[in-house]
Motif scaffolding. Sequence first.
Motif, mmCIF file in Angstrom:
data_model
loop_
_atom_site.group_PDB
_atom_site.id
_atom_site.type_symbol
_atom_site.label_atom_id
_atom_site.label_comp_id
_atom_site.label_asym_id
_atom_site.label_seq_id
_atom_site.Cartn_x
_atom_site.Cartn_y
_atom_site.Cartn_z
ATOM 1 N N GLN A 87 68.249 33.680 83.418
ATOM 2 C CA GLN A 87 68.243 32.872 84.492
ATOM 3 C C GLN A 87 67.901 31.232 84.494
ATOM 4 O O GLN A 87 67.005 31.035 83.876
ATOM 5 C CB GLN A 87 67.219 33.810 85.717
ATOM 6 N N PHE A 88 67.492 30.741 85.433
ATOM 7 C CA PHE A 88 66.894 29.521 85.844
ATOM 8 C C PHE A 88 66.802 28.940 87.527
ATOM 9 O O PHE A 88 68.028 29.223 87.937
ATOM 10 C CB PHE A 88 68.459 27.939 85.304
ATOM 11 N N SER A 89 65.672 27.882 87.802
ATOM 12 C CA SER A 89 65.557 28.102 89.396
ATOM 13 C C SER A 89 64.695 26.607 88.584
ATOM 14 O O SER A 89 64.252 26.667 87.751
ATOM 15 C CB SER A 89 65.250 29.359 89.630
ATOM 16 N N THR A 90 64.290 26.035 90.013
ATOM 17 C CA THR A 90 63.439 25.230 90.518
ATOM 18 C C THR A 90 61.957 25.976 90.477
ATOM 19 O O THR A 90 60.823 25.410 90.328
ATOM 20 C CB THR A 90 63.892 24.484 91.467
ATOM 21 N N ALA A 91 61.530 26.776 90.798
ATOM 22 C CA ALA A 91 60.321 27.804 90.345
ATOM 23 C C ALA A 91 59.959 28.040 89.034
ATOM 24 O O ALA A 91 58.761 27.757 89.085
ATOM 25 C CB ALA A 91 60.828 29.272 91.369
ATOM 26 N N LEU A 92 61.127 27.907 88.362
ATOM 27 C CA LEU A 92 60.262 28.256 86.934
ATOM 28 C C LEU A 92 60.936 27.755 85.922
ATOM 29 O O LEU A 92 60.656 27.496 84.543
ATOM 30 C CB LEU A 92 60.217 29.626 86.411
ATOM 31 N N GLY A 93 62.011 26.943 86.158
ATOM 32 C CA GLY A 93 62.863 26.469 85.096
ATOM 33 C C GLY A 93 64.012 28.107 84.162
ATOM 34 O O GLY A 93 63.876 29.297 84.214
ATOM 35 N N PRO A 94 64.987 27.588 83.298
ATOM 36 C CA PRO A 94 65.537 28.165 81.921
ATOM 37 C C PRO A 94 64.756 29.910 81.484
ATOM 38 O O PRO A 94 63.199 30.070 81.728
ATOM 39 C CB PRO A 94 66.148 27.603 80.898
ATOM 40 N N SER A 95 65.503 30.719 82.038
ATOM 41 C CA SER A 95 64.097 32.154 81.374
ATOM 42 C C SER A 95 65.388 32.955 81.143
ATOM 43 O O SER A 95 66.060 33.014 81.456
ATOM 44 C CB SER A 95 63.471 32.938 82.262
ATOM 45 N N THR A 138 78.204 31.824 76.894
ATOM 46 C CA THR A 138 78.759 31.515 75.691
ATOM 47 C C THR A 138 78.283 30.107 75.711
ATOM 48 O O THR A 138 77.702 29.519 74.810
ATOM 49 C CB THR A 138 80.059 31.304 75.707
ATOM 50 N N ARG A 139 77.790 29.290 76.872
ATOM 51 C CA ARG A 139 77.372 27.901 76.986
ATOM 52 C C ARG A 139 76.212 27.715 76.485
ATOM 53 O O ARG A 139 75.662 27.195 75.532
ATOM 54 C CB ARG A 139 77.662 26.842 78.034
ATOM 55 N N ARG A 140 75.097 29.464 76.872
ATOM 56 C CA ARG A 140 74.128 29.018 76.468
ATOM 57 C C ARG A 140 73.668 28.619 74.805
ATOM 58 O O ARG A 140 72.953 28.760 74.068
ATOM 59 C CB ARG A 140 72.947 29.944 77.379
ATOM 60 N N ILE A 141 74.508 30.006 74.233
ATOM 61 C CA ILE A 141 74.602 30.207 72.897
ATOM 62 C C ILE A 141 74.837 29.473 71.867
ATOM 63 O O ILE A 141 74.287 28.350 71.290
ATOM 64 C CB ILE A 141 75.821 31.243 72.673
ATOM 65 N N ILE A 142 75.738 27.543 72.757
ATOM 66 C CA ILE A 142 75.885 26.931 71.697
ATOM 67 C C ILE A 142 75.189 25.716 71.920
ATOM 68 O O ILE A 142 74.576 25.052 71.014
ATOM 69 C CB ILE A 142 77.295 26.643 72.358
ATOM 70 N N LEU A 143 73.917 25.564 73.012
ATOM 71 C CA LEU A 143 73.998 25.252 73.644
ATOM 72 C C LEU A 143 72.424 25.623 72.450
ATOM 73 O O LEU A 143 71.669 24.248 72.627
ATOM 74 C CB LEU A 143 73.569 24.855 74.646
ATOM 75 N N GLY A 144 71.689 26.281 72.612
ATOM 76 C CA GLY A 144 71.004 26.836 72.304
ATOM 77 C C GLY A 144 68.897 26.307 72.951
ATOM 78 O O GLY A 144 70.037 26.009 74.046
ATOM 79 N N ARG A 165 68.379 24.045 78.238
ATOM 80 C CA ARG A 165 67.086 23.467 79.407
ATOM 81 C C ARG A 165 67.572 22.562 79.728
ATOM 82 O O ARG A 165 67.606 22.160 80.504
ATOM 83 C CB ARG A 165 65.976 23.079 78.960
ATOM 84 N N GLU A 166 68.665 21.758 79.146
ATOM 85 C CA GLU A 166 68.968 20.408 79.216
ATOM 86 C C GLU A 166 70.226 20.242 80.509
ATOM 87 O O GLU A 166 70.445 19.675 81.489
ATOM 88 C CB GLU A 166 69.451 19.400 78.496
ATOM 89 N N GLU A 167 70.912 20.906 80.395
ATOM 90 C CA GLU A 167 71.945 21.497 81.773
ATOM 91 C C GLU A 167 71.186 21.613 82.910
ATOM 92 O O GLU A 167 71.744 21.079 84.145
ATOM 93 C CB GLU A 167 72.627 22.823 80.848
ATOM 94 N N PHE A 168 70.382 22.427 82.811
ATOM 95 C CA PHE A 168 69.100 22.134 83.882
ATOM 96 C C PHE A 168 68.699 21.447 84.659
ATOM 97 O O PHE A 168 68.648 20.972 85.905
ATOM 98 C CB PHE A 168 68.473 23.676 83.875
#
Length: 712
Positions: free
Chosen positions: A71-79, A323-329, A333-336
């Motif tokens: 998940q990701f949001s402006t409340a916490l960021g990626p997690s 799959t994007r998360r796996i490749i980005l590693g 976080r930069e995507e968010f």
Amino acid sequence: MFRAVIGQAQCVDTECAAGNVIRQCRARLAGSVPGAGLLFSSSGFDLPLLLDMTAESFPDMPLVGCTTAGQFSTALGPSLDAVCLVLFVSDTVGFGAGLGKNALADPEGAALEAAAMARMSHPETQPSLAFAFPEAMGLTPGRLVSALSASVGCPLFGGFAGGEGRDDVRQFFGREVVRGAVPVLCMFGPARAFFAVSNSWRPVGRRVRVEAVDGNRVLRIDGRAAVEFYRDTLGPHGLPATEMPLAVFGDDGRFTIRGPLDYDEEGGGIAFSDVVPEGAEVRITEATRAGIITDVDKTLGELCRSLPQGFVPDAALAFSCSTRRIILGLRSREEFELMRRHFPPGLPIAGFHAYGEISPLSPGDPARFHNCTLVTVLFGDGKGEGASFPEPSVEVPAPECAADAMAMKDREIRFLKKQLARSEQLIVRLEHLRDIASGLQSRMNTELRDANLTIREKNRLLREALALAEEVQLRLLPRDNPAVPGFDIAGKSIYCDETGGDYYDYLAVPGAGPGSVAVVVGDVSGHGVASALLMTTARALLRMRASMGGAPACHVEDLNRLLTQDTAETGRFVTLFYLSMEPSPDGSQPGRMRWVRAGHDPALVYDPARREFLELAEGGVPLGIIGEVAYEEFVFEGMAGGQVVALGTDGIWEARNRNGEMFGKMRLRRIISEHADLAARKIVAAVLEELEAFRRGLPAEDDVTLVVVKVL
């Protein structure tokens, strides 16, 4: 007014995480009553307890959602191990939730059921916007999305539920935790949405055809079993290469991405994320971390620039493929962060990593099932009030067990164990990627080695062919200088490639008179094999025509007419100087020179008695350009003993040295005048030797031909 509030918390304890999220939302609501909610959660929590706590805190509120792969949001960021709750408050937009069940057996029926239930709260109103969070496992997602898009009758977005594993995928509806269902939230009223789809995968390799399918299982591609095709392309690997999905091309040339899920080692088929049509053209695709980030930056910028004048979004939801998360590693976080940078300050943003994304491809299109994309939706009533509310400071209270040292220690251990398990999963995936990379490297090395051997063999054959062509062409040039009474004649051609376009010849013309000789020098545009072939044709045609007798002008006119049939509209042409030298029959009078010049540089006549040069300059256009040309014959009556006639090609005077200086005709004239008392072959040698010295080792850029006729 339309606004969204977000709470997000990470913890291994369900009560702790849920309680933290609820407290954040209540603080941000500031007394407002939410009209609907979306819940995105890691699959490792006690999901029934999570839903009960949410429902008790916000009773009578439509609530839908699903488990996710992060998940990701402006409340916490990626997690990866968090709960994210999005609540909507509005006095202009209404909400309705629906649930369609049994989607595995009847996707169209489940879509109709979900849409009908969601519309029950506003039976007289058409939905303006909808979000859905179905399950993709075991389904044909494309059919489901098409049916749901038609059923809700409005722009549809969302993501397919994810999880820590495929068996952990769940959907939420109110207090229910379900599987194989279609939860949907519809909005009624002035809700508007603008979106972007980032597809960062690029096709590689050649297009091939899918030859046999069975449902979502592809059996054969390009004459091979599907598994064999993937391993032939990527090298040996065990797990499915989900990071290198297929691009499936449509009739319009656009493509959709379909990811491989399972390899059937026995049958050779591959199960894909959705149906790949039999007969479709496909290509394997790849994506890089830098390419994904660059593409997202560009797409989000274009989205913000395309917003209509006066529309200010109230919230943003984003659905990014796992799959994007796996490749980005670590760069995921930069995507968010790119969303935060491009969107208005303070805009609430939430989303999750999904097992497939839902969105139209273009505005006005029905929604479709996507793979490997990032779907970003800016929405609200357009007034922008959702981002204008002050963000309260929300303190995260200490867990109730904080006072109990043993309980805190236990929670920390559980959290570390969960992170360790995730690390082990990532290690397995990294080893799989390493296997693919190693296989690709091995395959590349093998193919490069094979290609190198093939190139070497082709080069050997080419060198042999060029050597043969060079030998043949040299045999077409005069083998010996002719022994003609009254003349000393010598000529030489030097090609800058194995073959060339320069040409010289000596012709005996019937009826031209005793002791006469014709010297021809030609230059085909360009050099190399193509020029050599045209030169060979010109030589053969001119020899044949000269053997029939007649005036030099007639020879050149007929040659031009025949050549033009081959060279018209090719841009190729031939320049030619035809010189007939005719001594006086009894030697009592000076001989004469007759010439026809077809675009070639003038011949030089050096008279040592007068120490001056004369150019035989009159002439016409090159051969092979215009078919019907009347060439004029010119006469020089002052031929006398001791004169030196030089016919050459521009490879001599246009040659350059290392300083860029041209050899020039003045230098050529000087050499001829200084060596005019020597034999013709020595004059030729003197010119070529000085030309070579002038170039100082630079390779020749053009062919060089020189013929010298010395009148005795």
